[in-house]
Design a protein around this motif. Structure first.
Motif, PDB file in Angstrom:
ATOM      1  N   GLY A  40       0.818  -1.221   0.000  1.00  0.00           N
ATOM      2  CA  GLY A  40       0.000   0.000   0.000  1.00  0.00           C
ATOM      3  C   GLY A  40       0.843   1.257   0.000  1.00  0.00           C
ATOM      4  N   VAL A  41       1.932   1.247   0.752  1.00  0.00           N
ATOM      5  CA  VAL A  41       2.846   2.399   0.787  1.00  0.00           C
ATOM      6  C   VAL A  41       3.441   2.638  -0.595  1.00  0.00           C
ATOM      7  N   VAL A  42       3.968   1.586  -1.196  1.00  0.00           N
ATOM      8  CA  VAL A  42       4.613   1.717  -2.503  1.00  0.00           C
ATOM      9  C   VAL A  42       3.612   2.180  -3.561  1.00  0.00           C
ATOM     10  N   LEU A  43       2.433   1.564  -3.573  1.00  0.00           N
ATOM     11  CA  LEU A  43       1.406   1.966  -4.545  1.00  0.00           C
ATOM     12  C   LEU A  43       0.932   3.396  -4.294  1.00  0.00           C
ATOM     13  N   GLY A  44       0.674   3.726  -3.032  1.00  0.00           N
ATOM     14  CA  GLY A  44       0.203   5.066  -2.701  1.00  0.00           C
ATOM     15  C   GLY A  44       1.178   6.143  -3.137  1.00  0.00           C
ATOM     16  N   TYR A  45       2.444   5.960  -2.771  1.00  0.00           N
ATOM     17  CA  TYR A  45       3.440   6.962  -3.147  1.00  0.00           C
ATOM     18  C   TYR A  45       3.715   6.955  -4.650  1.00  0.00           C
ATOM     19  N   GLY A  46       3.702   5.783  -5.259  1.00  0.00           N
ATOM     20  CA  GLY A  46       3.914   5.711  -6.707  1.00  0.00           C
ATOM     21  C   GLY A  46       2.845   6.473  -7.469  1.00  0.00           C
ATOM     22  N   ILE A  47       1.591   6.238  -7.124  1.00  0.00           N
ATOM     23  CA  ILE A  47       0.482   6.950  -7.765  1.00  0.00           C
ATOM     24  C   ILE A  47       0.554   8.438  -7.449  1.00  0.00           C
ATOM     25  N   ALA A  48       0.900   8.763  -6.198  1.00  0.00           N
ATOM     26  CA  ALA A  48       0.984  10.168  -5.790  1.00  0.00           C
ATOM     27  C   ALA A  48       2.006  10.936  -6.627  1.00  0.00           C
ATOM     28  N   PHE A  49       3.208  10.404  -6.737  1.00  0.00           N
ATOM     29  CA  PHE A  49       4.243  11.117  -7.481  1.00  0.00           C
ATOM     30  C   PHE A  49       3.960  11.141  -8.977  1.00  0.00           C
ATOM     31  N   PHE A  50       3.388  10.069  -9.495  1.00  0.00           N
ATOM     32  CA  PHE A  50       3.045  10.041 -10.920  1.00  0.00           C
ATOM     33  C   PHE A  50       1.988  11.096 -11.232  1.00  0.00           C
ATOM     34  N   THR A  51       0.901  11.129 -10.457  1.00  0.00           N
ATOM     35  CA  THR A  51      -0.171  12.096 -10.747  1.00  0.00           C
ATOM     36  C   THR A  51       0.266  13.524 -10.415  1.00  0.00           C
ATOM     37  N   LEU A  52       1.115  13.692  -9.395  1.00  0.00           N
ATOM     38  CA  LEU A  52       1.651  15.025  -9.121  1.00  0.00           C
ATOM     39  C   LEU A  52       2.475  15.508 -10.312  1.00  0.00           C
ATOM     40  N   SER A  53       3.293  14.633 -10.874  1.00  0.00           N
ATOM     41  CA  SER A  53       4.110  15.035 -12.017  1.00  0.00           C
ATOM     42  C   SER A  53       3.240  15.402 -13.217  1.00  0.00           C
ATOM     43  N   LEU A  54       2.141  14.688 -13.410  1.00  0.00           N
ATOM     44  CA  LEU A  54       1.227  15.030 -14.506  1.00  0.00           C
ATOM     45  C   LEU A  54       0.553  16.377 -14.276  1.00  0.00           C
ATOM     46  N   SER A  55       0.192  16.659 -13.026  1.00  0.00           N
ATOM     47  CA  SER A  55      -0.462  17.938 -12.732  1.00  0.00           C
ATOM     48  C   SER A  55       0.492  19.110 -12.972  1.00  0.00           C
ATOM     49  N   LEU A  56       1.791  18.853 -12.839  1.00  0.00           N
ATOM     50  CA  LEU A  56       2.784  19.916 -13.015  1.00  0.00           C
ATOM     51  C   LEU A  56       2.959  20.336 -14.472  1.00  0.00           C
ATOM     52  N   LYS A  57       2.354  19.612 -15.387  1.00  0.00           N
ATOM     53  CA  LYS A  57       2.373  20.044 -16.783  1.00  0.00           C
ATOM     54  C   LYS A  57       1.591  21.344 -16.945  1.00  0.00           C
ATOM     55  N   SER A  58       0.608  21.572 -16.070  1.00  0.00           N
ATOM     56  CA  SER A  58      -0.235  22.761 -16.174  1.00  0.00           C
ATOM     57  C   SER A  58      -0.127  23.703 -14.985  1.00  0.00           C
ATOM     58  N   LEU A  59       0.193  23.173 -13.817  1.00  0.00           N
ATOM     59  CA  LEU A  59       0.210  23.991 -12.605  1.00  0.00           C
ATOM     60  C   LEU A  59       1.631  24.433 -12.268  1.00  0.00           C
TER      61      LEU A  59
END
Length: 108
Positions: free
Chosen positions: A35-54
């Motif tokens: 759960g830790v690995v998946l949670g942080y993996g998804i978090a950093f991946f989606t954060l990086s995608l959001s940074l394309k616009s924000l």
């Protein structure tokens, strides 16, 4: 708006990953560790995608501030950690800082 949806997913995933850290018992329990690995993996991946616009500062301030507040709430509700006046003020300062950062970016 899409970027903020990704940021929200990043926040919720990070809160999930952080919350699972306590349940891992020092990474001795397999399912919470996954759960830790998946949670942080998804978090950093989606954060990086959001940074394309924000802007980085805005996105990170929201991610860190809201994530911290939600994690503190999860700690209180799920893990029965103490919630006192000092924590309330600390969270209010974090949230106030996030709001100030967002206003400074919007009006510069």
């Amino acid at each position: 708006m899409y970027a903020y949806g990704l940021l929200l997913l990043a926040i919720l995933s990070e809160v999930f990953g952080s919350s699972m850290l306590k349940a891992t018992n020092g990474f001795k329990k397999l399912l919470p560790s996954i759960g830790v690995v998946l949670g942080y993996g998804i978090a950093f991946f989606t954060l990086s995608l959001s940074l394309k616009s924000l802007p980085l500062g805005t996105a990170y301030a929201i991610w860190a501030g809201v994530g911290t507040a939600l994690t503190a709430i999860v700690g209180t509700v799920v893990y029965k950690e103490r919630f006192n006046l000092k924590k309330v003020f600390g969270l209010l300062f974090i949230i106030s800082g996030v709001v100030l950062l967002n206003f400074s970016g919007a009006h510069s």
